[in-house]
Design an enzyme around this catalytic site. Sequence first.
Site, PDB file in Angstrom:
ATOM      1  N   ASN A 213     -14.727  -5.946  -5.196  1.00  0.00           N
ATOM      2  CA  ASN A 213     -14.906  -7.277  -5.795  1.00  0.00           C
ATOM      3  C   ASN A 213     -15.638  -8.183  -4.812  1.00  0.00           C
ATOM      4  O   ASN A 213     -15.996  -7.771  -3.710  1.00  0.00           O
ATOM      5  CB  ASN A 213     -13.549  -7.868  -6.200  1.00  0.00           C
ATOM      6  CG  ASN A 213     -12.632  -8.017  -5.001  1.00  0.00           C
ATOM      7  OD1 ASN A 213     -12.929  -8.737  -4.063  1.00  0.00           O
ATOM      8  ND2 ASN A 213     -11.515  -7.291  -5.017  1.00  0.00           N
ATOM      9  N   ASP A 282      -6.910  -4.135  -8.227  1.00  0.00           N
ATOM     10  CA  ASP A 282      -5.689  -3.822  -8.996  1.00  0.00           C
ATOM     11  C   ASP A 282      -5.598  -2.338  -9.317  1.00  0.00           C
ATOM     12  O   ASP A 282      -4.513  -1.790  -9.418  1.00  0.00           O
ATOM     13  CB  ASP A 282      -5.683  -4.633 -10.295  1.00  0.00           C
ATOM     14  CG  ASP A 282      -5.408  -6.110 -10.019  1.00  0.00           C
ATOM     15  OD1 ASP A 282      -4.520  -6.374  -9.182  1.00  0.00           O
ATOM     16  OD2 ASP A 282      -6.087  -6.976 -10.601  1.00  0.00           O
ATOM     17  N   LYS A 292     -20.669  13.628  -4.332  1.00  0.00           N
ATOM     18  CA  LYS A 292     -21.312  12.624  -5.176  1.00  0.00           C
ATOM     19  C   LYS A 292     -21.394  13.139  -6.613  1.00  0.00           C
ATOM     20  O   LYS A 292     -21.833  14.279  -6.849  1.00  0.00           O
ATOM     21  CB  LYS A 292     -22.708  12.314  -4.646  1.00  0.00           C
ATOM     22  CG  LYS A 292     -23.384  11.207  -5.422  1.00  0.00           C
ATOM     23  CD  LYS A 292     -24.781  10.914  -4.921  1.00  0.00           C
ATOM     24  CE  LYS A 292     -25.435   9.894  -5.830  1.00  0.00           C
ATOM     25  NZ  LYS A 292     -26.855   9.753  -5.586  1.00  0.00           N
ATOM     26  N   ASP A 311       1.224  -3.097  -5.078  1.00  0.00           N
ATOM     27  CA  ASP A 311       1.132  -4.542  -4.835  1.00  0.00           C
ATOM     28  C   ASP A 311       1.693  -4.796  -3.430  1.00  0.00           C
ATOM     29  O   ASP A 311       2.904  -4.701  -3.206  1.00  0.00           O
ATOM     30  CB  ASP A 311       1.921  -5.309  -5.902  1.00  0.00           C
ATOM     31  CG  ASP A 311       1.692  -6.807  -5.789  1.00  0.00           C
ATOM     32  OD1 ASP A 311       1.645  -7.321  -4.642  1.00  0.00           O
ATOM     33  OD2 ASP A 311       1.545  -7.477  -6.832  1.00  0.00           O
ATOM     34  N   PHE A 332      -1.655 -15.715  -2.468  1.00  0.00           N
ATOM     35  CA  PHE A 332      -2.792 -16.460  -3.006  1.00  0.00           C
ATOM     36  C   PHE A 332      -2.973 -16.059  -4.458  1.00  0.00           C
ATOM     37  O   PHE A 332      -2.688 -14.922  -4.839  1.00  0.00           O
ATOM     38  CB  PHE A 332      -4.066 -16.151  -2.208  1.00  0.00           C
ATOM     39  CG  PHE A 332      -4.339 -17.154  -1.122  1.00  0.00           C
ATOM     40  CD1 PHE A 332      -3.505 -17.220  -0.019  1.00  0.00           C
ATOM     41  CD2 PHE A 332      -5.407 -18.033  -1.218  1.00  0.00           C
ATOM     42  CE1 PHE A 332      -3.734 -18.161   0.986  1.00  0.00           C
ATOM     43  CE2 PHE A 332      -5.653 -18.969  -0.218  1.00  0.00           C
ATOM     44  CZ  PHE A 332      -4.820 -19.041   0.879  1.00  0.00           C
ATOM     45  N   LYS A 350       6.361 -12.263  -7.815  1.00  0.00           N
ATOM     46  CA  LYS A 350       6.265 -11.680  -6.459  1.00  0.00           C
ATOM     47  C   LYS A 350       7.502 -11.987  -5.629  1.00  0.00           C
ATOM     48  O   LYS A 350       7.689 -11.394  -4.568  1.00  0.00           O
ATOM     49  CB  LYS A 350       5.022 -12.210  -5.741  1.00  0.00           C
ATOM     50  CG  LYS A 350       3.744 -12.083  -6.556  1.00  0.00           C
ATOM     51  CD  LYS A 350       2.774 -11.103  -5.964  1.00  0.00           C
ATOM     52  CE  LYS A 350       1.541 -10.983  -6.854  1.00  0.00           C
ATOM     53  NZ  LYS A 350       0.677  -9.884  -6.487  1.00  0.00           N
TER      54      LYS A 350
HETATM   55  O1  C5P Z   1      -1.211 -10.073  -8.685  1.00  0.00           O
HETATM   56  P1  C5P Z   1      -2.351 -10.862  -8.174  1.00  0.00           P
HETATM   57  O2  C5P Z   1      -3.490 -10.022  -7.684  1.00  0.00           O
HETATM   58  O3  C5P Z   1      -2.849 -11.909  -9.087  1.00  0.00           O
HETATM   59  O4  C5P Z   1      -1.723 -11.643  -6.919  1.00  0.00           O
HETATM   60  C1  C5P Z   1      -2.474 -12.185  -5.910  1.00  0.00           C
HETATM   61  C2  C5P Z   1      -1.668 -12.190  -4.637  1.00  0.00           C
HETATM   62  O5  C5P Z   1      -1.015 -10.934  -4.429  1.00  0.00           O
HETATM   63  C3  C5P Z   1      -2.527 -12.370  -3.423  1.00  0.00           C
HETATM   64  O6  C5P Z   1      -1.748 -12.977  -2.421  1.00  0.00           O
HETATM   65  C4  C5P Z   1      -2.890 -10.946  -3.048  1.00  0.00           C
HETATM   66  O7  C5P Z   1      -3.270 -10.819  -1.693  1.00  0.00           O
HETATM   67  C5  C5P Z   1      -1.608 -10.222  -3.352  1.00  0.00           C
HETATM   68  N1  C5P Z   1      -1.816  -8.837  -3.825  1.00  0.00           N
HETATM   69  C6  C5P Z   1      -1.413  -7.776  -3.043  1.00  0.00           C
HETATM   70  N2  C5P Z   1      -1.565  -6.497  -3.489  1.00  0.00           N
HETATM   71  C7  C5P Z   1      -2.086  -6.251  -4.702  1.00  0.00           C
HETATM   72  C8  C5P Z   1      -2.491  -7.310  -5.514  1.00  0.00           C
HETATM   73  C9  C5P Z   1      -2.353  -8.593  -5.045  1.00  0.00           C
HETATM   74  O8  C5P Z   1      -0.947  -8.014  -1.912  1.00  0.00           O
HETATM   75  N3  C5P Z   1      -2.226  -5.000  -5.105  1.00  0.00           N
END
Ligand code: C5P
Length: 406
Positions: A213, A282, A292, A311, A332, A350
């Site tokens: 991203n 995600d 490749k 996560d 964040f 969270k």
């Molecule tokens: O779930 P979402 O991506 O919207 O949440 C964002 C927050 O969760 C951010 O602080 C991001 O760094 C953290 N995050 C994480 N691991 C993931 C997804 C998000 O630590 N797989």
Amino acid sequence: MNDLAGKHIVLGLSGGIACYKAAELCRALIKEGATVQVVMTEAAAQFITPVTMQALSNRPVYTSQWDSREPNNMPHINLSRGADAILVAPCSADFMAKLLHGRADDLLSLMCLARPIESVPLLLAPAMNREMWAHPATQRNMAQLSADGAHILGVGSGFQACGETGDGRMLEPAELLEDLIALFQPKAMAGQQVLITAGPTFEAIDPIRGVTNHSSGKMGFALARAAREAGADVTLVAGPVSLATPRGVQRIDVTSAQQMLDATLDQVPTASVFIATAAVADWRPAAPSEQKIKKDGTGQVPALTLVENPDILATVARGERAGSGRLFCVGFAAESQDLVAHAKAKLARKGIPLIVGNIGAEAFGRDDNQLVLVDPHGVQELPRASKLDLARQLIAEIARRMRTPA
Ligand code: C5P
């Protein structure tokens, strides 16, 4: 930014080829808002002329303790009293030895000795040949100077003017500037161990391609810098970004979400604050190809099956709730709409005390941002400012919340 606005810096130059970098340092200090008074030793004037330093600092340069321009003929007193800091860059091995013994046979050493030790910090940027740097005498002097209250800013490593390669190069002007700015920041995070994730992750499809991203990592890197400025020990787990590591920050480079999780979990046991700024992908390809993936000319596209990534923030927060609970976790939320509502939902999901929301499209890749701090009690806005400015505000806010838990 004008991080040195209102600060008066005495820039001392002792003899060394790194004097050529002092010219750029002087400019950088002025650009950052400081006024600069240059004091040079006789040896320094062999390497760069006082005229150059006068032109850059816009002030007459002092080289002698007998300078009759001072009505009381005491430049060592007058120059040190008005200073917010004295920075000696370059600081030669000889000059360190002199300082160590409190010798005062030229203006610069005399002024350093005569400075009000409690209110005028002394910063030294050593610069010398690698053998001189490694010599026990130099190392011993440095340790004692540090014990006497001087800030030794360390050295760089690499190719030296003498033709040898090793430690002892003077730090670059930008690095010295960063250290000097840090000196003036409030130490709200002294003694804390701050762990930060930053940047995107990259999830391989095959050895060439991947899913990622637009996160630039700038906010996380700014937070790492701000936390270190505030006196914390900082570890930054960074996804693939091409940003310079902030001074004094330990950086661990990772690529995928799984690697970021592993590196983070390794660091959690010693951390007291965890700030998750990384834009973790995600999903990742379920079975990345070892080779490749080739177009076969039939127009058929390969099927890409995705699986969910761990996560990281939720994993760390869950572990904390089950364990000692001494780690302050901050998340964040980058959204494209309904920022506060999404942030509130995320806070609960969270299981963390604070989430920082921003609008993704107005934050990614930019040098400025605006934030909303969302906790179970309400919402606080931090208006648009540079990411470093916001990072400093956020670090101060986290420190405040840690002192007075809700
Ligand atoms: O779930 P979402 O991506 O919207 O949440 C964002 C927050 O969760 C951010 O602080 C991001 O760094 C953290 N995050 C994480 N691991 C993931 C997804 C998000 O630590 N797989």
